[in-house]
Motif scaffolding. Sequence first.
Motif, PDB file in Angstrom:
ATOM      1  N   LEU A 151       0.616  -1.189  -0.168  1.00 13.04           N
ATOM      2  CA  LEU A 151       0.001   0.110   0.041  1.00 13.04           C
ATOM      3  C   LEU A 151       0.867   1.200   0.040  1.00 13.04           C
ATOM      4  CD1 LEU A 151      -2.917  -0.858   2.466  1.00 13.04           C
ATOM      5  CD2 LEU A 151      -3.064  -0.676   0.154  1.00 13.04           C
ATOM      6  N   ALA A 152       1.919   1.235   0.957  1.00 13.37           N
ATOM      7  CA  ALA A 152       2.762   2.432   0.879  1.00 13.37           C
ATOM      8  C   ALA A 152       3.424   3.081  -0.302  1.00 13.37           C
ATOM      9  CB  ALA A 152       3.587   2.274   2.355  1.00 13.37           C
ATOM     10  N   GLU A 153       4.111   1.983  -0.774  1.00 12.39           N
ATOM     11  CA  GLU A 153       5.060   2.345  -2.020  1.00 12.39           C
ATOM     12  C   GLU A 153       4.536   2.705  -3.287  1.00 12.39           C
ATOM     13  OE1 GLU A 153       7.834  -0.834  -1.766  1.00 12.39           O
ATOM     14  OE2 GLU A 153       8.237  -0.714   0.363  1.00 12.39           O
ATOM     15  N   PRO A 154       3.499   2.231  -3.478  1.00  9.42           N
ATOM     16  CA  PRO A 154       2.618   2.535  -4.935  1.00  9.42           C
ATOM     17  C   PRO A 154       1.998   3.766  -4.916  1.00  9.42           C
ATOM     18  CG  PRO A 154       2.131   0.221  -4.581  1.00  9.42           C
ATOM     19  CD  PRO A 154       2.947   0.524  -3.210  1.00  9.42           C
ATOM     20  N   SER A 155       1.522   4.200  -3.816  1.00  6.10           N
ATOM     21  CA  SER A 155       0.879   5.413  -3.560  1.00  6.10           C
ATOM     22  C   SER A 155       2.144   6.528  -3.796  1.00  6.10           C
ATOM     23  CB  SER A 155       0.193   5.609  -2.295  1.00  6.10           C
ATOM     24  OG  SER A 155       0.813   5.315  -1.238  1.00  6.10           O
ATOM     25  N   ALA A 171      10.992   8.865 -11.103  1.00  8.94           N
ATOM     26  CA  ALA A 171      10.268   8.746  -9.886  1.00  8.94           C
ATOM     27  C   ALA A 171      10.950   7.674  -8.741  1.00  8.94           C
ATOM     28  CB  ALA A 171       8.799   8.407  -9.987  1.00  8.94           C
ATOM     29  N   LEU A 172      11.483   6.577  -9.385  1.00  9.41           N
ATOM     30  CA  LEU A 172      12.060   5.743  -8.731  1.00  9.41           C
ATOM     31  C   LEU A 172      13.414   6.096  -8.239  1.00  9.41           C
ATOM     32  CD1 LEU A 172      11.848   2.891  -7.618  1.00  9.41           C
ATOM     33  CD2 LEU A 172      12.826   1.934  -9.915  1.00  9.41           C
ATOM     34  N   LEU A 173      14.061   6.950  -9.283  1.00  9.24           N
ATOM     35  CA  LEU A 173      15.613   7.255  -8.848  1.00  9.24           C
ATOM     36  C   LEU A 173      15.300   8.417  -7.579  1.00  9.24           C
ATOM     37  CD1 LEU A 173      17.101   7.893 -12.303  1.00  9.24           C
ATOM     38  CD2 LEU A 173      17.848   6.383 -10.646  1.00  9.24           C
ATOM     39  N   LEU A 174      14.295   9.310  -7.735  1.00 10.02           N
ATOM     40  CA  LEU A 174      14.071  10.293  -6.712  1.00 10.02           C
ATOM     41  C   LEU A 174      13.742   9.808  -5.400  1.00 10.02           C
ATOM     42  CD1 LEU A 174      12.166  12.832  -8.887  1.00 10.02           C
ATOM     43  CD2 LEU A 174      14.153  13.361  -7.757  1.00 10.02           C
ATOM     44  N   LEU A 175      13.008   8.586  -5.431  1.00 12.19           N
ATOM     45  CA  LEU A 175      12.454   8.156  -4.191  1.00 12.19           C
ATOM     46  C   LEU A 175      13.657   7.537  -3.496  1.00 12.19           C
ATOM     47  CD1 LEU A 175       8.806   6.898  -4.727  1.00 12.19           C
ATOM     48  CD2 LEU A 175       9.765   8.451  -2.986  1.00 12.19           C
ATOM     49  N   GLN A 176      14.517   6.771  -4.215  1.00 13.42           N
ATOM     50  CA  GLN A 176      15.629   6.024  -3.925  1.00 13.42           C
ATOM     51  C   GLN A 176      16.620   6.807  -3.008  1.00 13.42           C
ATOM     52  OE1 GLN A 176      16.868   3.925  -7.327  1.00 13.42           O
ATOM     53  NE2 GLN A 176      16.105   2.003  -6.735  1.00 13.42           N
TER      54      GLN A 176
END
Length: 207
Positions: A151-155, A171-176
């Motif tokens: 639930l947490a990660e996809p949102s 988006a993935l790079l920014l979150l990492q």
Amino acid sequence: LTAGSIVVPYGHVIGNEKWRGSEIAQRLQGKIRLLFEDGLGLVDFHLSNRTCILYISEADLVAGDEFKRRLVRFRNTSSLGGIVIVEKTQISDQYFLAVQKLVVLELGMVLLPVANQGEASQLITQLVSFVREQSKDLSSNPFLRKLGSQLAEPSLFQTVQQIPGVGKTKALLLLQQFGSIHRLCNASVEELELVVGQTLAQQIYNF
């Protein structure tokens, strides 16, 4: 359970003295054990040692920017998890988008809209049950752990993709790199450049 100098007994909620006699307090009586304390400062209700509620009424929204200063002050000085409950009515609806942007994107806090104090009391009752469950050891339940991570990660991932020019890869790079919306919002252009390059970094910063 301690929250600074505030002690929150298990199964209780500590309310700011200013709420004594209010509609919220009256509706909570009998559903949860509510104690009142003076000197809670910026906080309206303590649900546990880690979680508290800041309540923004229709009157607060109409009165001006004092509630914004209060939220920023809380975010800068407290390590507690703050849940912001906002009265979203016909009168206050025009202010809601700006409040949502401040609370969620800039301060990285949880925002829950309610129509009135009666609805707020129901929400607080549900939150108390939720916090109580969270305080138990969840590590032994693989279903809860799996559900939480799904639930947490996809949102969060989808939220970052709402920024113009940011696709799935960026988006993935920014979150990492930054880990949360709050840290991403407070990143400098230089920090963003290291992840996505100069042009997009400026776009994200402006957004």
